[in-house]
Write a protein that holds these residues in place. Structure first.
Motif, PDB file in Angstrom:
ATOM      1  N   ASN A  81       0.897  -1.168   0.089  1.00 43.04           N
ATOM      2  CA  ASN A  81      -0.213  -0.073  -0.090  1.00 43.04           C
ATOM      3  C   ASN A  81       0.912   1.378   0.082  1.00 43.04           C
ATOM      4  O   ASN A  81       0.449   2.154   0.740  1.00 43.04           O
ATOM      5  N   LEU A  82       1.804   1.299  -0.701  1.00 39.65           N
ATOM      6  CA  LEU A  82       2.755   2.346  -0.889  1.00 39.65           C
ATOM      7  C   LEU A  82       2.461   3.275  -1.823  1.00 39.65           C
ATOM      8  O   LEU A  82       3.015   4.494  -2.052  1.00 39.65           O
ATOM      9  N   GLN A  83       1.576   2.875  -2.800  1.00 36.80           N
ATOM     10  CA  GLN A  83       1.136   3.877  -3.889  1.00 36.80           C
ATOM     11  C   GLN A  83       0.184   4.350  -3.814  1.00 36.80           C
ATOM     12  O   GLN A  83      -1.128   3.836  -3.200  1.00 36.80           O
ATOM     13  N   SER A  84      -0.337   5.720  -4.094  1.00 39.01           N
ATOM     14  CA  SER A  84      -1.518   6.481  -3.710  1.00 39.01           C
ATOM     15  C   SER A  84      -2.576   5.813  -4.644  1.00 39.01           C
ATOM     16  O   SER A  84      -3.698   5.591  -4.045  1.00 39.01           O
ATOM     17  N   HIS A  85      -2.293   5.270  -5.593  1.00 41.55           N
ATOM     18  CA  HIS A  85      -3.524   4.788  -6.504  1.00 41.55           C
ATOM     19  C   HIS A  85      -4.027   3.481  -5.736  1.00 41.55           C
ATOM     20  O   HIS A  85      -5.225   3.015  -6.110  1.00 41.55           O
ATOM     21  N   ALA A  86      -2.902   2.718  -5.187  1.00 41.76           N
ATOM     22  CA  ALA A  86      -3.534   1.625  -4.752  1.00 41.76           C
ATOM     23  C   ALA A  86      -3.907   1.857  -3.449  1.00 41.76           C
ATOM     24  O   ALA A  86      -5.284   0.933  -3.261  1.00 41.76           O
ATOM     25  N   ARG A  87      -3.779   2.752  -2.715  1.00 45.20           N
ATOM     26  CA  ARG A  87      -4.690   3.237  -1.416  1.00 45.20           C
ATOM     27  C   ARG A  87      -6.110   3.670  -1.805  1.00 45.20           C
ATOM     28  O   ARG A  87      -7.030   3.421  -1.177  1.00 45.20           O
ATOM     29  N   ALA A  88      -6.210   4.580  -3.095  1.00 47.60           N
ATOM     30  CA  ALA A  88      -7.366   5.059  -3.511  1.00 47.60           C
ATOM     31  C   ALA A  88      -8.404   3.894  -3.728  1.00 47.60           C
ATOM     32  O   ALA A  88      -9.706   4.005  -3.371  1.00 47.60           O
ATOM     33  N   GLY A  89      -7.724   2.629  -3.947  1.00 51.32           N
ATOM     34  CA  GLY A  89      -8.764   1.583  -4.441  1.00 51.32           C
ATOM     35  C   GLY A  89      -9.531   1.053  -2.984  1.00 51.32           C
ATOM     36  O   GLY A  89     -10.721   0.823  -3.018  1.00 51.32           O
ATOM     37  N   LEU A  90      -8.848   1.114  -2.068  1.00 47.83           N
ATOM     38  CA  LEU A  90      -9.336   0.775  -0.540  1.00 47.83           C
ATOM     39  C   LEU A  90     -10.132   1.860  -0.235  1.00 47.83           C
ATOM     40  O   LEU A  90     -11.236   1.389   0.413  1.00 47.83           O
ATOM     41  N   VAL A  91      -9.866   3.196  -0.273  1.00 48.22           N
ATOM     42  CA  VAL A  91     -10.505   4.160   0.234  1.00 48.22           C
ATOM     43  C   VAL A  91     -11.868   4.261  -0.390  1.00 48.22           C
ATOM     44  O   VAL A  91     -13.088   4.241   0.336  1.00 48.22           O
ATOM     45  N   LYS A  92     -11.971   3.723  -1.544  1.00 49.30           N
ATOM     46  CA  LYS A  92     -13.357   3.755  -2.405  1.00 49.30           C
ATOM     47  C   LYS A  92     -14.320   2.666  -1.885  1.00 49.30           C
ATOM     48  O   LYS A  92     -15.302   2.946  -1.643  1.00 49.30           O
ATOM     49  N   VAL A  93     -13.452   1.644  -1.769  1.00 48.09           N
ATOM     50  CA  VAL A  93     -14.185   0.110  -1.148  1.00 48.09           C
ATOM     51  C   VAL A  93     -14.898   0.529   0.215  1.00 48.09           C
ATOM     52  O   VAL A  93     -16.147   0.409   0.600  1.00 48.09           O
ATOM     53  N   ALA A  94     -14.052   1.482   1.228  1.00 46.90           N
ATOM     54  CA  ALA A  94     -14.693   1.599   2.394  1.00 46.90           C
ATOM     55  C   ALA A  94     -15.604   2.434   2.281  1.00 46.90           C
ATOM     56  O   ALA A  94     -16.720   2.524   3.044  1.00 46.90           O
ATOM     57  N   ARG A  95     -15.575   3.496   1.384  1.00 45.31           N
ATOM     58  CA  ARG A  95     -16.696   4.711   1.301  1.00 45.31           C
ATOM     59  C   ARG A  95     -17.746   4.034   0.602  1.00 45.31           C
ATOM     60  O   ARG A  95     -19.018   4.340   1.178  1.00 45.31           O
ATOM     61  N   GLU A  96     -17.786   3.211  -0.050  1.00 44.02           N
ATOM     62  CA  GLU A  96     -18.904   2.478  -0.635  1.00 44.02           C
ATOM     63  C   GLU A  96     -19.743   1.749   0.222  1.00 44.02           C
ATOM     64  O   GLU A  96     -20.767   1.508  -0.092  1.00 44.02           O
ATOM     65  N   HIS A  97     -19.122   1.333   1.419  1.00 43.44           N
ATOM     66  CA  HIS A  97     -19.705   0.767   2.231  1.00 43.44           C
ATOM     67  C   HIS A  97     -19.721   1.386   3.844  1.00 43.44           C
ATOM     68  O   HIS A  97     -20.255   0.805   4.718  1.00 43.44           O
ATOM     69  N   ASP A  98     -19.546   2.822   3.426  1.00 41.84           N
ATOM     70  CA  ASP A  98     -19.760   3.693   4.842  1.00 41.84           C
ATOM     71  C   ASP A  98     -18.819   3.232   6.082  1.00 41.84           C
ATOM     72  O   ASP A  98     -19.421   3.112   7.219  1.00 41.84           O
ATOM     73  N   VAL A  99     -17.637   2.599   5.944  1.00 44.06           N
ATOM     74  CA  VAL A  99     -16.965   2.318   6.851  1.00 44.06           C
ATOM     75  C   VAL A  99     -15.771   2.945   6.653  1.00 44.06           C
ATOM     76  O   VAL A  99     -15.285   3.730   5.576  1.00 44.06           O
ATOM     77  N   LEU A 100     -15.012   3.313   7.927  1.00 45.12           N
ATOM     78  CA  LEU A 100     -13.816   4.297   7.957  1.00 45.12           C
ATOM     79  C   LEU A 100     -12.719   3.447   7.442  1.00 45.12           C
ATOM     80  O   LEU A 100     -12.397   2.582   8.054  1.00 45.12           O
ATOM     81  N   PRO A 101     -12.053   4.316   6.539  1.00 40.42           N
ATOM     82  CA  PRO A 101     -10.500   3.717   6.273  1.00 40.42           C
ATOM     83  C   PRO A 101      -9.401   3.973   7.011  1.00 40.42           C
ATOM     84  O   PRO A 101      -9.475   5.320   7.468  1.00 40.42           O
ATOM     85  N   VAL A 102      -8.678   3.055   7.680  1.00 37.81           N
ATOM     86  CA  VAL A 102      -7.562   3.365   8.878  1.00 37.81           C
ATOM     87  C   VAL A 102      -6.517   2.858   8.140  1.00 37.81           C
ATOM     88  O   VAL A 102      -6.281   1.773   7.379  1.00 37.81           O
ATOM     89  N   ALA A 103      -5.362   3.805   8.396  1.00 39.36           N
ATOM     90  CA  ALA A 103      -4.087   3.247   7.880  1.00 39.36           C
ATOM     91  C   ALA A 103      -3.140   3.037   9.210  1.00 39.36           C
ATOM     92  O   ALA A 103      -3.199   3.798  10.072  1.00 39.36           O
ATOM     93  N   ILE A 104      -2.452   1.934   9.003  1.00 34.35           N
ATOM     94  CA  ILE A 104      -1.418   1.442  10.082  1.00 34.35           C
ATOM     95  C   ILE A 104      -0.151   1.203   9.408  1.00 34.35           C
ATOM     96  O   ILE A 104       0.022   0.631   8.417  1.00 34.35           O
ATOM     97  N   VAL A 105       0.653   2.330   9.506  1.00 30.16           N
ATOM     98  CA  VAL A 105       1.966   2.366   8.929  1.00 30.16           C
ATOM     99  C   VAL A 105       2.868   1.584   9.849  1.00 30.16           C
ATOM    100  O   VAL A 105       3.164   2.056  10.775  1.00 30.16           O
ATOM    101  N   LEU A 106       3.583   0.847   9.215  1.00 32.44           N
ATOM    102  CA  LEU A 106       4.905   0.272   9.751  1.00 32.44           C
ATOM    103  C   LEU A 106       6.114   0.863   9.436  1.00 32.44           C
ATOM    104  O   LEU A 106       6.430   0.547   8.021  1.00 32.44           O
ATOM    105  N   ASP A 107       6.783   1.554  10.085  1.00 32.16           N
ATOM    106  CA  ASP A 107       7.909   2.286   9.468  1.00 32.16           C
ATOM    107  C   ASP A 107       9.220   1.611  10.323  1.00 32.16           C
ATOM    108  O   ASP A 107       9.494   2.185  11.409  1.00 32.16           O
ATOM    109  N   VAL A 108       9.838   0.828   9.493  1.00 33.50           N
ATOM    110  CA  VAL A 108      11.261   0.477   9.991  1.00 33.50           C
ATOM    111  C   VAL A 108      12.496   0.802   9.130  1.00 33.50           C
ATOM    112  O   VAL A 108      12.244   1.448   7.845  1.00 33.50           O
ATOM    113  N   PRO A 109      13.564   1.066   9.664  1.00 38.51           N
ATOM    114  CA  PRO A 109      14.679   1.274   8.952  1.00 38.51           C
ATOM    115  C   PRO A 109      14.953   0.269   7.685  1.00 38.51           C
ATOM    116  O   PRO A 109      14.806  -0.778   7.764  1.00 38.51           O
TER     117      PRO A 109
END
Ligand code: GTP
Ligand code: MG
Length: 172
Positions: A81-109
């Protein structure tokens, strides 16, 4: 570290390869709650690493996510989920179902992720691929909020990742 997640949400894990997304998913959710891009590539192309199958794999992943959300089931997406367009697909599915999209970022060196990657049999890409992912991750951190993610949790380093605890918020 407590991570508040609405009871019904679409959780997108975000992180470079080797950041520990699949491990994190296994720790916190049931296997059936987690839709992984690897699994869906395997399903449509018999090969979890076949990147040419990604488009079909995500189409099916989004479809299944939609069915789960329509039934009121929390759904976690284990993909970089590093590309904006990939995440847009997820936000769209969430919105279509009135569900909140949440991101959990794992940031390691990047160096740690590379060390882990080299030890894996199922990953064969070169260092420059990881470097590109890391650059995409840095960019992603600035974009998530304007893309529509309602909650953005950034876990920095293995210590925060390993100490994370998910807490479910009731929806009213
Ligand atoms: P991709 O699927 O390639 O994108 O990677 P991923 O982000 O799913 O990473 P994964 O969870 O597969 O972890 C990669 C390697 O790092 C595995 O060998 C894990 O055992 C190790 N690992 C992952 N998370 C942790 C962690 O929190 N602590 C430690 N010590 N090792 C971890
Ligand atoms: Mg994984």
């Amino acid at each position: 570290m407590i991570i508040d997640v609405p009871e019904l949400s679409l959780v997108a894990l975000v992180g470079i390869s080797g950041s520990g997304k699949s491990t994190f998913a296994r720790t916190h959710w049931k296997p059936t709650q987690v839709l992984s891009s690897d699994f869906f590539r395997g399903l449509v192309a018999d090969d979890e690493n076949d990147q040419s199958a990604s488009s079909d794999a995500f189409e099916v992943l989004h479809y299944v996510a939609g069915k789960r959300l329509a039934a009121g089931r929390l759904t976690v997406v284990d993909a970089t989920n590093l590309q904006s367009h990939a995440r847009a697909g997820l936000v769209k599915v969430a919105r279509e179902h009135d569900v909140l999209p949440v991101a959990i970022v794992l940031d390691v060196p990047e160096a740690l992720a590379w060390e882990r990657t080299q030890a894996r049999e199922d990953r064969t890409f070169g260092r420059q691929v990881l470097t590109r992912m890391h650059r995409d991750l840095r960019r992603s951190l600035n974009q998530l909020a304007k893309e529509g993610f309602r909650k953005i949790h950034v876990l920095r380093g293995t210590e925060q990742i390993e100490a994370a605890e998910i807490r479910y918020e009731k929806l009213f």
